[in-house]
Design a protein around this motif. Sequence first.
Motif, PDB file in Angstrom:
ATOM      1  N   ASP A 608      48.419  12.968 -53.263  1.00  0.00           N
ATOM      2  CA  ASP A 608      47.969  12.371 -54.521  1.00  0.00           C
ATOM      3  C   ASP A 608      46.447  12.200 -54.576  1.00  0.00           C
ATOM      4  O   ASP A 608      45.785  12.783 -55.412  1.00  0.00           O
ATOM      5  N   TYR A 609      45.869  11.440 -53.714  1.00  0.00           N
ATOM      6  CA  TYR A 609      44.449  11.180 -53.853  1.00  0.00           C
ATOM      7  C   TYR A 609      43.632  11.941 -52.818  1.00  0.00           C
ATOM      8  O   TYR A 609      44.058  12.131 -51.685  1.00  0.00           O
ATOM      9  N   ILE A 610      42.469  12.362 -53.252  1.00  0.00           N
ATOM     10  CA  ILE A 610      41.455  12.857 -52.318  1.00  0.00           C
ATOM     11  C   ILE A 610      40.225  12.004 -52.549  1.00  0.00           C
ATOM     12  O   ILE A 610      39.707  11.900 -53.665  1.00  0.00           O
ATOM     13  N   PHE A 611      39.779  11.378 -51.496  1.00  0.00           N
ATOM     14  CA  PHE A 611      38.631  10.481 -51.602  1.00  0.00           C
ATOM     15  C   PHE A 611      37.363  11.222 -51.238  1.00  0.00           C
ATOM     16  O   PHE A 611      37.359  12.125 -50.409  1.00  0.00           O
ATOM     17  N   PHE A 612      36.285  10.800 -51.878  1.00  0.00           N
ATOM     18  CA  PHE A 612      34.968  11.386 -51.602  1.00  0.00           C
ATOM     19  C   PHE A 612      34.168  10.312 -50.866  1.00  0.00           C
ATOM     20  O   PHE A 612      33.693   9.348 -51.468  1.00  0.00           O
ATOM     21  N   LYS A 613      34.040  10.471 -49.586  1.00  0.00           N
ATOM     22  CA  LYS A 613      33.299   9.459 -48.826  1.00  0.00           C
ATOM     23  C   LYS A 613      31.817   9.641 -49.091  1.00  0.00           C
ATOM     24  O   LYS A 613      31.298  10.749 -49.111  1.00  0.00           O
ATOM     25  N   ASN A 614      31.132   8.545 -49.261  1.00  0.00           N
ATOM     26  CA  ASN A 614      29.682   8.530 -49.479  1.00  0.00           C
ATOM     27  C   ASN A 614      29.273   9.157 -50.808  1.00  0.00           C
ATOM     28  O   ASN A 614      28.196   9.729 -50.944  1.00  0.00           O
ATOM     29  N   PHE A 615      30.135   9.029 -51.770  1.00  0.00           N
ATOM     30  CA  PHE A 615      29.780   9.697 -53.030  1.00  0.00           C
ATOM     31  C   PHE A 615      30.456   9.018 -54.206  1.00  0.00           C
ATOM     32  O   PHE A 615      31.591   8.610 -54.130  1.00  0.00           O
ATOM     33  N   LYS A 616      29.700   8.922 -55.307  1.00  0.00           N
ATOM     34  CA  LYS A 616      30.293   8.454 -56.534  1.00  0.00           C
ATOM     35  C   LYS A 616      30.391   9.620 -57.504  1.00  0.00           C
ATOM     36  O   LYS A 616      29.424  10.383 -57.664  1.00  0.00           O
TER      37      LYS A 616
END
Lengths: 670, 364
Positions: A608-616
Amino acid sequence: MRKITLLIVLLFNIIIYAQDTCSNPLAITAGLQTISSIDGAEGVTLVCAGAGNATNAEWYIYTPTDDYTVTVTTDLVANNGRDTRFQVYTGTCGSFVCHSGDDDSGSGFLSVATFNVVSGITYYIAFDNVWESNGFDFELIEAPYVAPLLSFVTTPIAASGNYRNCIVDMNGDYLDDVVSISATNININFQQGTGVFDVQDFTTTNADYLPSWSIAAGDIDDNGFNDLMYGSGSGVTFMKANSDGSGYIETSMPEYVFSQRTNFVDINNDGNLDAFVCHDVGPNQFYINDGLGNLTHNQGGLGDSPSGGNYASLWTDYDNDGDLDLFISKCNGGGAEASARFNQLHQNDGLGNYSDVSVASGLYDPVQTWSSAWGDYDNDGWMDVFVGASSFVDGAHKLMHNNQDGTFTDITTGSGIDTFTDTGIEHITHDFNNDGFLDVFTAGNKILINNQDLTFTATDVGFSVGAVGDLNNDGFLDVFNSNGNWYRNEGNNNNWIKINTVGDVNNPTGSNLNGIGARIEIQSALGTQIREVRSGEGFRHMSSLTTHFGLGLDNTITQLTITWPSGIVDVFTNPTINSTLTVVEGASLSLEDFSKDDLVLYPIPSKDYIFFKNFKLNTSKVIIHSLTGQRMFNFKTEENKINISNLQSGIYLLTLQSGTKLYQQKIIKK
Amino acid sequence: MIKKNYLSSLFVILSFMIISCSENEVSESYIPAVSPVNYNLDAFPYNQLSDYNFFEGNLENQSPVLGVIPYKPISTLFTDYAKKKRFIWMPNNTSANFISDHEILDFPVGTIIIKTFYYNNVLPSNTTKIIETRLLIKKVSGWIFSDYVWNNEQTEAVLDNSGSNVNIDFLEQGIQKSTNYRIPSQSECLTCHKKSNIAIPIGVKPQNLNSNYTYNSEGSLNQLQKLINEGYLNNVDYTNVNSVVDWKDLSQPLQLRARSYLDINCAHCHSDNSHCSYRPIRLSFNDTENSDDNIGICVVPDEDVNSVLTHVVSPGRPERSVLSYRMNSTEESVKMPLIGRNLVDEQAVSLINEWIDELTQVCD
């Protein structure tokens, strides 16, 4: 006595024969003249107005002593019942340039033309007998000079094909060429710039289907040379350019279709150019290109009226959501079902599903239309539409303004379009006077010049709608039509820019080579202008794939933005004006590395989710493609993550564009 | 002895026969033979033309069985010089009604209209070739189209509604001609054969049938009378039917000939509620009777097909008339009729040009 008689006789002879040839014209000034009969031995072979050479003519020359707006007319009471025609030239006998002329614009079959003259220039006026040789009167009237809104010069061109309906670059040099088609020949006048052409004929095997109804061009196999689609009354034929543009391979398709407008367009957004065919008497048909040379026939889902009535398809992103929607101009006899008669707007949800939003949009209209011109007429960043009537029995021309919320408002009243009474089948939009506002080339040989306030002024250019492109690379748009002439736009002091879009076909996530479907936006002092790269506008003709903007007197473009069908965005600041920019997809971007910039995507795989670390993500763009280049839209972007739960399981290419930085990585949906 | 008995038996038998015959003549009415056409409305359309049993003997002879009645409209549709054989059949004890001179008869369910297209003098062997047989069958829900494409052997025709092309070289009055003959698909049939989007026949109107036809059995007879005699048309007095003329009949006035040609070749699209109703002209025989506008005289065309054409019909000037220009064109997007022909009907163009030449109206 005898000497005087002789003199009188001689004088008389001179008067009688003074206008019978070009080399012996009668000099005239403003006022009334009488022609006793058209029997001058030298006829007319350069035809500026009307059609067909004439065997005899009467020749006059006129050299004004000031600049004037001149009217030459045979529309006089004394000429009642006559059928006249005249041509007006500059230059010299044997090497004339068309300046003006007329056949039937006067009452009955009489002639009248108004044109500008420059002090000291000699103009030739030839009255010919293409219709009859009877004598008549004519009048030359001088009026104060009024600068024309638009001015075109009728120029012959050796376009030998039977179908003269296409302008597009055919040899990959990004200069517009003139194409004319016959059953076993493609005749191309390759532009050399400055109005010179190098003509070549390419023999083909017999085309089963000819471009009798429409023609479209596009590079369907991405080999760098545009291919052609001929739309005929019972099927379509493709002419595909070989690998070096030295020949064309004919493929006639087996499916019956009564073609109307045809387009090349990436219907399913997989980076491969597909072919769409409007069907006059059945549901529309299209060929999906798999990128490997195969065209698969489809019918259904893009205008399904059982009895057709589909006259022109126009692919445009009317809702500015990054995918192409479809507007169908419809025409059909009374008593046909509504779906054959009412115009249709089909909204693309990005997944290749098109839903009929005609009624909700306000474009559901029974007006009998064979084509409509989509453009941003008020430069507010949203596509509007001029719906062109081919008949007034079920409604007239309409100017529909985009409300930016999926709906349109009828703003015809007071626009000048409400009082425009010519009907016709071909309606297209371009900026012909380079003032930064789109004009409409429409019925009755008229161009509706945009007054920059959503009103339009009609001007008669003397020739009918044809293919449009820049045939002498001077930044002003010219026309090529079925008369076999090209009409050179004389231009003015306004500035311009042209853009050629080159899709990145080496990249699986890249767009089609022509960049068809790209949205181009420029910003200058006069405001924001938008265009789309389209193959097949109006009803019949194919116009240039080079994008053109007029700039008025602005001499700076602060920003030029190209949003490609792939989703990535190229931005250029201060591009050179009065020149042509050729942009390869992604050229303004740099390909970066996620890890180098300390960006991490996790988890991979994910359900479901993919997170973007260090990023908006709020100022960036996330684009997802399948491995075969199919663009996916069914995911959601949130502040620091994306939701891919709606994607089918599999591997995808994720592209992140942040400013000019482009990151790409594979992700896995499980 | 045996001989005697034989003769007696014979006498007895003969007597009985005479008696029975007399009884029959007195007490029983004539029972007509029933048409042997294989009528099964729900099973229609059949896959093969022969399945219907419209014809006896070799199919290519097109000899109609009982109940299959030949007919010919007074002026006929031009189809690239193809020749036609037309027939009509109705189920037993059904009949059509007369509506008006210019309207299609009101046919009963089960009516079948048959039209075979063929060429004589087909090259290279100068033979006859049947191309197709089109049927219009009236089902309960309305008319359906069924097209039967003939084989090369000319022994059978098979149902094919998808449309196709046949290249034909032939001699027409000794002159060689060539066409890529179009056998229509369903959607093409409907383009012409419709009113308010409902499928209809075209030619079978009293105005087109009020003429004599030479039948095999009874010789020359009025076609409407024949239909009445067959029980196919309910009795009606047709003597005052406003009828078209044969446009090839040089003894008829130009105007009648022109109007008759335009009716059968153009009116099915150029009428109210037909394919091209959004164009102003109305070309049926009835519509052109009292109206210059309907036939296009001095009508400015909606579409600019060629800059020299000023009106649909420009009186005295065929070269300025859209009507003449389009009839004389083979270009797909210009020619009229729009579908149904590739070649130009040269005789008809001459007729129209002659008619236009003699017009004297002055346009504004």
